[in-house]
Design an enzyme around this catalytic site. Structure first.
Site, mmCIF file in Angstrom:
data_model
loop_
_atom_site.group_PDB
_atom_site.id
_atom_site.type_symbol
_atom_site.label_atom_id
_atom_site.label_comp_id
_atom_site.label_asym_id
_atom_site.label_seq_id
_atom_site.Cartn_x
_atom_site.Cartn_y
_atom_site.Cartn_z
ATOM 1 N N LYS A 1 7.332 -0.962 10.103
ATOM 2 C CA LYS A 1 8.552 -1.763 9.895
ATOM 3 C C LYS A 1 8.536 -2.910 10.877
ATOM 4 O O LYS A 1 7.959 -2.812 11.973
ATOM 5 C CB LYS A 1 9.796 -0.901 10.145
ATOM 6 C CG LYS A 1 11.019 -1.419 9.451
ATOM 7 C CD LYS A 1 11.035 -1.042 7.970
ATOM 8 C CE LYS A 1 12.251 -1.508 7.244
ATOM 9 N NZ LYS A 1 12.334 -0.918 5.911
HETATM 10 P P1 NAD Z 1 20.576 -7.128 1.889
HETATM 11 O O1 NAD Z 1 20.506 -7.905 3.129
HETATM 12 O O2 NAD Z 1 20.128 -7.736 0.610
HETATM 13 O O3 NAD Z 1 22.083 -6.604 1.662
HETATM 14 C C1 NAD Z 1 22.776 -5.866 2.632
HETATM 15 C C2 NAD Z 1 24.211 -5.696 2.174
HETATM 16 O O4 NAD Z 1 24.884 -4.875 3.131
HETATM 17 C C3 NAD Z 1 24.999 -7.004 2.113
HETATM 18 O O5 NAD Z 1 25.922 -6.954 1.050
HETATM 19 C C4 NAD Z 1 25.730 -7.028 3.452
HETATM 20 O O6 NAD Z 1 26.910 -7.827 3.438
HETATM 21 C C5 NAD Z 1 26.056 -5.559 3.599
HETATM 22 N N1 NAD Z 1 26.304 -5.175 5.000
HETATM 23 C C6 NAD Z 1 25.644 -5.555 6.105
HETATM 24 N N2 NAD Z 1 26.213 -5.031 7.198
HETATM 25 C C7 NAD Z 1 27.261 -4.282 6.763
HETATM 26 C C8 NAD Z 1 28.241 -3.492 7.400
HETATM 27 N N3 NAD Z 1 28.273 -3.384 8.737
HETATM 28 N N4 NAD Z 1 29.162 -2.863 6.629
HETATM 29 C C9 NAD Z 1 29.141 -2.989 5.296
HETATM 30 N N5 NAD Z 1 28.248 -3.717 4.623
HETATM 31 C C10 NAD Z 1 27.316 -4.357 5.354
HETATM 32 O O7 NAD Z 1 19.769 -5.771 2.191
HETATM 33 P P2 NAD Z 1 19.086 -4.784 1.146
HETATM 34 O O8 NAD Z 1 17.663 -5.221 0.969
HETATM 35 O O9 NAD Z 1 19.958 -4.602 -0.040
HETATM 36 O O10 NAD Z 1 19.015 -3.439 2.009
HETATM 37 C C11 NAD Z 1 20.138 -2.554 2.098
HETATM 38 C C12 NAD Z 1 19.668 -1.210 2.622
HETATM 39 O O11 NAD Z 1 18.666 -0.678 1.749
HETATM 40 C C13 NAD Z 1 19.017 -1.232 4.008
HETATM 41 O O12 NAD Z 1 19.311 -0.019 4.666
HETATM 42 C C14 NAD Z 1 17.544 -1.298 3.696
HETATM 43 O O13 NAD Z 1 16.742 -0.812 4.765
HETATM 44 C C15 NAD Z 1 17.484 -0.390 2.492
HETATM 45 N N6 NAD Z 1 16.318 -0.577 1.635
HETATM 46 C C16 NAD Z 1 16.024 -1.794 1.117
HETATM 47 C C17 NAD Z 1 14.916 -1.931 0.278
HETATM 48 C C18 NAD Z 1 14.584 -3.237 -0.398
HETATM 49 O O14 NAD Z 1 13.676 -3.236 -1.247
HETATM 50 N N7 NAD Z 1 15.266 -4.324 -0.110
HETATM 51 C C19 NAD Z 1 14.103 -0.819 0.021
HETATM 52 C C20 NAD Z 1 14.443 0.413 0.556
HETATM 53 C C21 NAD Z 1 15.557 0.536 1.363
#
Ligand code: NAD
Length: 421
Positions: free
Chosen positions: A113
């Protein structure tokens, strides 16, 4: 379903929390202590300075990390996060989760990561471009198409991956397979952007069919409306579920009769928040997590369900779309109150599965149709959900423990077969 180990402490750091789940599996699998030591510590950690000339002319130095947890099963693989709290221990925890995730879904990668401590919302596009290029060059001795392959995570997206690929290619020659989650125009895979959310929905559907749980009319709350949460919200209607609440970092919205997700997507693309969506009631993120609904889908940040609120979660099913949204002690509380948690290393694995397809397409220089990507993703998610469910029944453990048993045993086998030590 309670395991024999004592209650986890409430004050674990993120990496200690992930290791707590590992230790439960290691104990059951009777893994030698020396291997436990090896697998609870990252193989390699790199901390870098990321100096960026801001548009104002000032020079700002950001902290960046790349942590490679285990490469026993293949090249290191894992996202890159831009977030003010992307500290080393958090990145370490996320790297370890990647090792167990790639193993549980059986894609031939290890776990890694990256993170840069910054707030992307406060940086211009040009500043983000410069930051990404500098970070890429700083970590470039460690990454490469057969060494370590970054991908998007919180705060990063396909544009970030395009800059990374370009910066790396300028130094080492054209290398599309050095990152995944690229724009389609630069060798990205069809279906990658939706993959994590789609995989969450595939997993939920498979779990429902294994447990004969009807999903028609079930209400769902989604925390986080980014890449993962918005796609899951968009697709979960296909299973008959109704999205009644969503939130982002600015707050949440609720409509007991169901939100029109397509209208919400249009609203969000203009206002960059879900807050203020016409016709919906305003709620806080805390209220969303404690909402009277059937399914809760945390899709934002870590440790949002913790000892302070776990006993107030009303949903009977929690699907971990985010990485480690539930702390070990909260996980115990949820289990004891009879709730089901579909763990992160299973539920959100769709992203890394399609990243693997993208990497395979890049190395073979052969593009798949979107239909094929989605079909293969669904096949792997179903197969993995079935395996975790069957292990959970056979071993009388939770789905999380079952997923860890599968993932950890695969990594241990690969480590021993390599015979390096
Ligand atoms: P992103 O940046 O596209 O979206 C994150 C969302 O969470 C946004 O809507 C943001 O406003 C919200 N957010 C941030 N801080 C917050 C808080 N304190 N309280 C409430 N909402 C909050 O990110 P993403 O890619 O959608 O990733 C989200 C989660 O999924 C993370 O934990 C990431 O590690 C995990 N994840 C992502 C992927 C991927 O392919 N992008 C894959 C596996 C896991």
């Amino acid at each position: 379903m309670r395991s024999e180990v004592s209650d986890p402490p409430a004050d674990l750091t993120p990496s200690q929390a992930v290791n707590w789940f590992f230790f439960q599996a290691a104990k059951r699998l009777e893994i030698k202590e020396e291997l436990q030591n090896l697998l609870t510590n990252p193989w390699r950690e790199l901390a870098v300075e990321v100096p960026v000339r801001l548009d104002s002319g000032d020079l700002k130095v950001f902290k960046g990390y790349r942590v490679q947890h285990s490469g026993a099963r293949g090249p290191y693989k894992g996202g890159l996060r831009y977030h003010p709290q992307a500290a080393l221990d958090e990145v370490r925890a996320l790297a370890a989760l990647m090792t167990w995730k790639t193993a549980v879904v059986d894609v031939p990668f290890g776990g890694a990561k990256g993170g840069v401590q910054c707030n992307p919302a406060e940086l211009s596009v040009d500043e983000l471009n410069r930051l990404t290029r500098r970070y890429t060059l700083q970590i470039s001795p460690l990454i490469g198409p057969t060494r370590d392959i970054p991908a998007p995570d919180m705060g990063t997206n396909s544009q970030t991956m395009a800059w990374m690929m370009d910066a790396y290619s300028q130094r080492y020659g054209y290398s599309p397979a050095v990152v995944t989650g690229k724009p389609i125009e630069l060798g990205g895979s069809y279906g990658r952007e939706a993959a994590t959310g789609r995989g969450v929905v595939n997993c939920l559907g498979e779990w429902a069919s294994l447990t004969s749980t009807p999903l028609e009319g079930k209400t769902l709350a989604v925390q986080g409306f980014g890449q993962v949460g918005s796609w899951a919200a968009r697709l979960v209607g296909n299973l008959g579920c109704t999205v009644i609440a969503v939130s982002d970092v600015k707050g949440g919205i609720l409509s007991r009769h169901g939100l029109n997700v397509n209208e919400l997507l249009k609203y969000h693309s203009q206002s960059h928040t879900v807050v203020g969506f016409p016709g919906a009631e305003q709620i806080t993120n805390d209220e969303l997590l404690q909402l009277d609904c059937d399914i809760l889908l945390p899709a934002a940040i870590e440790a949002v369900i913790n000892p302070n609120n776990a006993d107030r979660v009303k949903a009977s099913l929690i699907v971990e779309a985010a990485n480690h949204p539930v702390t070990p002690l909260a996980d115990r509380v949820l289990q004891e109150s009879g709730k089901t948690v579909i763990p992160d290393i299973l539920a959100n694995a769709g992203g890394v599965i399609v990243s693997y397809f993208e990497w395979a397409q890049n190395t073979q220089q052969f593009r798949w149709e979107e239909e094929r990507v989605n079909k293969e993703l669904s096949r792997v998610m179903s197969r993995t959900t079935q395996a975790a469910y069957q292990t959970a029944i056979k071993e009388d453990v939770s789905l999380r423990e079952a997923a860890y048993l599968i993932g950890v045993s695969r990594v241990v086998q690969a480590t021993e077969l390599r015979g390096s030590f």
